[in-house]
Motif scaffolding. Structure first.
Motif, PDB file in Angstrom:
ATOM      1  N   GLU A 113       0.867  -1.078   0.092  1.00 45.20           N
ATOM      2  CA  GLU A 113       0.048   0.009  -0.080  1.00 45.20           C
ATOM      3  C   GLU A 113       0.677   1.264   0.103  1.00 45.20           C
ATOM      4  O   GLU A 113       1.875   1.465   0.481  1.00 45.20           O
ATOM      5  N   ARG A 115       0.453   5.340   0.857  1.00 46.68           N
ATOM      6  CA  ARG A 115      -0.513   5.904   1.529  1.00 46.68           C
ATOM      7  C   ARG A 115      -0.324   7.697   1.406  1.00 46.68           C
ATOM      8  O   ARG A 115      -0.801   8.440   2.165  1.00 46.68           O
ATOM      9  N   PHE A 116       0.256   7.870   0.279  1.00 50.87           N
ATOM     10  CA  PHE A 116       0.568   9.343   0.167  1.00 50.87           C
ATOM     11  C   PHE A 116       0.550   9.752  -1.468  1.00 50.87           C
ATOM     12  O   PHE A 116       0.674   8.984  -2.206  1.00 50.87           O
ATOM     13  N   THR A 117       0.201  11.058  -1.697  1.00 58.05           N
ATOM     14  CA  THR A 117       0.249  11.346  -3.021  1.00 58.05           C
ATOM     15  C   THR A 117       1.250  12.679  -3.307  1.00 58.05           C
ATOM     16  O   THR A 117       1.804  13.479  -2.136  1.00 58.05           O
ATOM     17  N   GLU A 126       3.592   9.452  10.404  1.00 53.71           N
ATOM     18  CA  GLU A 126       2.388   8.947   9.754  1.00 53.71           C
ATOM     19  C   GLU A 126       2.885   7.970   8.438  1.00 53.71           C
ATOM     20  O   GLU A 126       4.094   8.229   7.971  1.00 53.71           O
ATOM     21  N   LEU A 128       3.661   5.992   5.435  1.00 56.97           N
ATOM     22  CA  LEU A 128       3.626   6.427   3.917  1.00 56.97           C
ATOM     23  C   LEU A 128       3.557   5.009   2.848  1.00 56.97           C
ATOM     24  O   LEU A 128       3.062   4.935   2.097  1.00 56.97           O
ATOM     25  N   THR A 196       6.854  -0.774   7.627  1.00 55.22           N
ATOM     26  CA  THR A 196       6.024   0.197   7.152  1.00 55.22           C
ATOM     27  C   THR A 196       7.029   1.510   7.172  1.00 55.22           C
ATOM     28  O   THR A 196       7.630   1.890   7.947  1.00 55.22           O
ATOM     29  N   LYS A 212       1.568   0.242  -6.232  1.00 59.37           N
ATOM     30  CA  LYS A 212       1.219  -1.170  -5.477  1.00 59.37           C
ATOM     31  C   LYS A 212       1.587  -2.358  -6.267  1.00 59.37           C
ATOM     32  O   LYS A 212       1.404  -2.471  -7.463  1.00 59.37           O
TER      33      LYS A 212
END
Length: 358
Positions: A113, A115-117, A126, A128, A196, A212
């Protein structure tokens, strides 16, 4: 006969010239003001009258020149002011984020995954990127079971030891087994945590090419993260003014990327040595960036104030007509009056009339 006649004619001409000159000066002497003797006196003392007339003319000429020099000159004046010069330093600088980092993977695995753009603001810690980690989760659960078993054994041995029904050696072995199980659990949890990738600090994420399912090798770059809460602007100044700068000095900045806006900052760092090739000193200025519009790589025009020199200054027209104000070194002081218009009419010792400067 002819030669005798020529000599006689020459004498007559010379005599006529002498008589004419005497008559001319006699008449001029008789016409001088204050001479009451008339023509007869001039005839009797013609030489003396000519000398007196020449003296009178020279005196009249001097009176005329004094009359012309004593004309009142009309001039415009301005006060001398005390102004500071050389009190600004200008430079061109480049901005960079307060903190900037390229995130890399420290483990190998398949991306589960992202989790950022790009351009997203993230907080410290956080998540990422998350890698597949089923094996690591299983290993953590197994370690947790071992810890529970070791804790149960330890509690049982402690009760027996209290009843003197257990040897001290067995109790110590139980303590060691529990410590080992806990250490193993921490190692498995650490391996799972490494799957992570998290934000090391709050900032804005850059562009990533990962998706991904990508196989991520250890050391592969993921994306950049910039802390743009403040921007560091790097520039250089001449060694001539280096000693006048101090930490905390205010700095004014503008950038063509944001036309019309002025940013205020402060000097945050001064290099410890002057570059021997360029004779310049590196300087850093810290600029607040609350709206995040300042980004790394921007060009800035930097200006800052230094002590400068205080010199008497006067209107430029007092020296050259195309200047506004000029600073001078000389025997003048603030408040002195200097002529800025009408210089051509001013003479030493002459009289001037001050005209209001509109």
């Amino acid at each position: 006969m002819k030669h005798g006649f020529g000599r006689t004619a020459a004498l007559v001409v010379v005599a006529a010239v002498i008589v004419g000159v005497g008559a001319y000066y006699g008449l001029r002497g008789a016409s001088e003001p204050g001479n009451g003797n008339g023509g007869s006196t001039a005839a009797k003392s013609g030489g003396t009258s000519a000398t007196d007339g020449s003296t009178a003319r020279r005196r009249a000429g001097r009176r005329g020149r004094r009359g012309r020099g004593s004309r009142v000159a009309r001039v415009v004046v301005a006060s001398v002011e005390l102004r500071t010069i050389g009190n600004r330093v200008a430079a061109v600088g480049t901005g960079r984020a307060l903190r900037s980092l390229t995130l890399t993977a420290n483990v190998t695995g398949i991306i589960e995954e992202i989790r950022f753009t790009a351009g997203q603001a993230v907080k410290e810690g956080e998540p990422l990127v998350i890698l597949q980690s089923e094996a690591e989760r299983i290993a953590v659960r197994q370690a947790q079971v071992k810890v529970r078993d070791a804790e149960a054994t330890m509690q049982r041995y402690q009760r027996l030891a209290a009843q003197n029904a257990l040897a001290k050696v067995q109790l110590e072995q139980a303590r060691t087994a529990l410590a080992t199980a806990r250490t193993e659990l921490e190692a498995k949890q650490y391996e799972l945590k490494r799957r992570t990738i998290v934000a090391p600090f709050g900032g804005v994420m850059g562009i990533t090419k990962l998706v991904k399912g990508d196989f991520l090798k250890e050391g592969t770059a993921i994306a950049t993260i910039d802390d743009r809460s403040q921007l560091v602007v790097e520039f250089v100044i001449s060694e001539r003014v280096a000693s006048q700068l101090k930490l905390g000095n205010p700095v004014r900045l503008v950038t063509p990327a944001l036309s019309g806006r002025v940013f205020q900052g402060k000097i945050s760092a001064l290099d410890t040595r002057v570059d021997t090739a360029s004779r310049t000193l590196k300087v850093h200025a810290l600029v607040p960036n609350p709206d995040g519009r300042l980004i790394s790589g921007m060009t800035f025009s930097v200006s800052l104030r230094i002590e400068g020199r205080k010199l008497p200054s006067k209107h430029g027209l007092a020296i050259q007509c195309e200047n506004n104000m000029v600073s001078v070194e000389g025997k003048i002081a603030p408040g002195d009056k200097v002529v800025i218009e009408g210089h051509d009419n001013v003479r030493p010792g002459g009289t001037v009339t001050l005209v209001k400067n509109d």
